[in-house]
Motif scaffolding. Structure first.
Motif, PDB file in Angstrom:
ATOM      1  N   ALA A 168      15.839 -15.341  25.043  1.00 47.02           N
ATOM      2  CA  ALA A 168      15.312 -14.124  24.433  1.00 47.02           C
ATOM      3  C   ALA A 168      16.358 -13.011  24.414  1.00 47.02           C
ATOM      4  CB  ALA A 168      14.068 -13.664  25.193  1.00 47.02           C
ATOM      5  N   LEU A 169      17.166 -12.929  25.463  1.00 43.81           N
ATOM      6  CA  LEU A 169      18.184 -11.876  25.553  1.00 43.81           C
ATOM      7  C   LEU A 169      19.377 -12.137  24.636  1.00 43.81           C
ATOM      8  CD1 LEU A 169      18.275 -11.310  29.418  1.00 43.81           C
ATOM      9  CD2 LEU A 169      17.190  -9.837  27.707  1.00 43.81           C
ATOM     10  N   ALA A 170      19.519 -13.373  24.157  1.00 41.39           N
ATOM     11  CA  ALA A 170      20.691 -13.746  23.365  1.00 41.39           C
ATOM     12  C   ALA A 170      20.845 -12.897  22.110  1.00 41.39           C
ATOM     13  CB  ALA A 170      20.628 -15.226  22.988  1.00 41.39           C
ATOM     14  N   VAL A 171      19.729 -12.417  21.540  1.00 36.41           N
ATOM     15  CA  VAL A 171      19.795 -11.638  20.298  1.00 36.41           C
ATOM     16  C   VAL A 171      19.807 -10.132  20.569  1.00 36.41           C
ATOM     17  CG1 VAL A 171      18.696 -13.455  18.961  1.00 36.41           C
ATOM     18  CG2 VAL A 171      17.270 -11.683  20.003  1.00 36.41           C
ATOM     19  N   GLU A 172      19.908  -9.756  21.853  1.00 30.31           N
ATOM     20  CA  GLU A 172      19.976  -8.344  22.269  1.00 30.31           C
ATOM     21  C   GLU A 172      18.805  -7.540  21.710  1.00 30.31           C
ATOM     22  OE1 GLU A 172      23.840  -6.889  21.251  1.00 30.31           O
ATOM     23  OE2 GLU A 172      24.854  -8.236  22.633  1.00 30.31           O
ATOM     24  N   PRO A 173      17.572  -7.924  22.074  1.00 25.47           N
ATOM     25  CA  PRO A 173      16.394  -7.233  21.545  1.00 25.47           C
ATOM     26  C   PRO A 173      16.246  -5.826  22.100  1.00 25.47           C
ATOM     27  CG  PRO A 173      15.749  -8.752  23.270  1.00 25.47           C
ATOM     28  CD  PRO A 173      17.211  -8.984  23.029  1.00 25.47           C
ATOM     29  N   ARG A 174      15.504  -5.006  21.375  1.00 26.37           N
ATOM     30  CA  ARG A 174      15.163  -3.667  21.862  1.00 26.37           C
ATOM     31  C   ARG A 174      14.009  -3.752  22.850  1.00 26.37           C
ATOM     32  NH1 ARG A 174      17.292   0.467  22.069  1.00 26.37           N
ATOM     33  NH2 ARG A 174      15.891   1.914  21.022  1.00 26.37           N
ATOM     34  N   VAL A 175      13.095  -4.721  22.620  1.00 27.74           N
ATOM     35  CA  VAL A 175      11.901  -4.875  23.455  1.00 27.74           C
ATOM     36  C   VAL A 175      11.746  -6.347  23.817  1.00 27.74           C
ATOM     37  CG1 VAL A 175       9.383  -4.647  23.562  1.00 27.74           C
ATOM     38  CG2 VAL A 175      10.746  -2.905  22.365  1.00 27.74           C
TER      39      VAL A 175
END
Length: 268
Positions: A168-175
């Motif tokens: 999930a963190l791989a795409v550098e999400p805002r939330v």
């Protein structure tokens, strides 16, 4: 006005207003509104059937709302995206980690392969760059080269959830939406994952929406709490206030089911 206040526009984060969802004659979510500031953490709590999972599925695009609006940093996410590029951009903004990581991971793909798929889809990195980034992500969640070469079946439940978080963190999400993300884990592993999430939020400034029926974990992850009952918001406020002095009878009922001494060490 300070110098820092002059630099660029104010970022509002996630703003949800009047969200509604019906399934036939059943109203699962009815007029839910809340906001999540950048880098903040909000726990959405309630029993099974309260509407909390339906709410967050609408935020990430797995369900389409029948009414209401969802905005992230001022951009409306309520309408269905039409183009592939828009769908991918939306996916990068809000990512979700599910309760059972074994069901959300491809059993035929190694951990490194799982991360490589995401990076190929969402970045312009070459093979070497993707490999380096995957190693960074695994290190961030406390995994290494042995786990990178493993299939999901060869990992423990806690390790699989760490992989799901890394993906999930791989795409550098805002939330980051965490839907009962520690419910399937042993108590000691739950505490480790919550501590990991606390460190990641402190280092990255990502916002968390933590969905749970278990108030015992809320004080370890949330700044604010929103309580849902039958699709309606019955109470909301700072976590300390809601947990120590709940105003609604339903919130008091939820708290009464939590063991008095708590399940996690005070120092986490």
């Amino acid at each position: 006005m300070t110098a820092s206040a002059k630099e660029g526009p104010v970022v509002e984060g996630l703003v949800v207003e009047g969200l509604r969802k019906r399934y036939g004659d059943h109203t699962a979510v009815d007029g839910v509104s809340f906001s999540l500031a950048p880098g903040a953490s909000l726990a959405i709590v309630g029993e099974s059937g309260s509407g909390k999972t339906t709410t967050v599925r609408m935020l990430v695009g797995l369900e389409h709302p029948d009414g209401g609006t969802v905005r992230l940093d001022g951009r409306d996410r309520s309408a269905r995206p039409r183009r592939r590029a828009e769908r991918l951009a939306r996916a990068r903004e809000i990512q979700m980690v599910f309760q059972d990581p074994y069901l959300s991971l491809d059993p035929r793909v190694t951990v490194s392969g799982c991360l490589d798929e995401v990076l190929r889809l969402h970045t312009d990195l070459d093979a070497a760059g993707r490999g380096f980034r995957a190693a960074q992500l695994l290190d961030q969640v406390g995994l290494g080269t042995r786990e990178a070469a493993s299939l999901p079946r060869d990992l423990s439940g806690g390790q699989r959830q760490r992989v799901a978080i890394a993906r999930a963190l791989a795409v550098e999400p805002r939330v980051l939406v965490l839907d009962e993300a520690v419910a399937a884990l042993d108590v000691s592993i739950q505490a480790q994952i919550l501590e990991l999430l606390r460190r990641i939020r402190g280092a990255s400034g990502i916002g968390y929406l933590f969905v749970t029926h278990d108030l015992a974990v809320v004080r370890h992850i949330a700044d604010e709490v929103l309580v849902l009952k039958s699709g309606h918001v019955v109470e909301t406020g700072p976590a300390a206030r809601v947990l120590e002095a709940p105003e609604h009878p339903y919130t008091r009922l939820l708290l009464a089911s939590v063991p008095r001494r708590g399940r996690f060490p005070a120092g986490r």
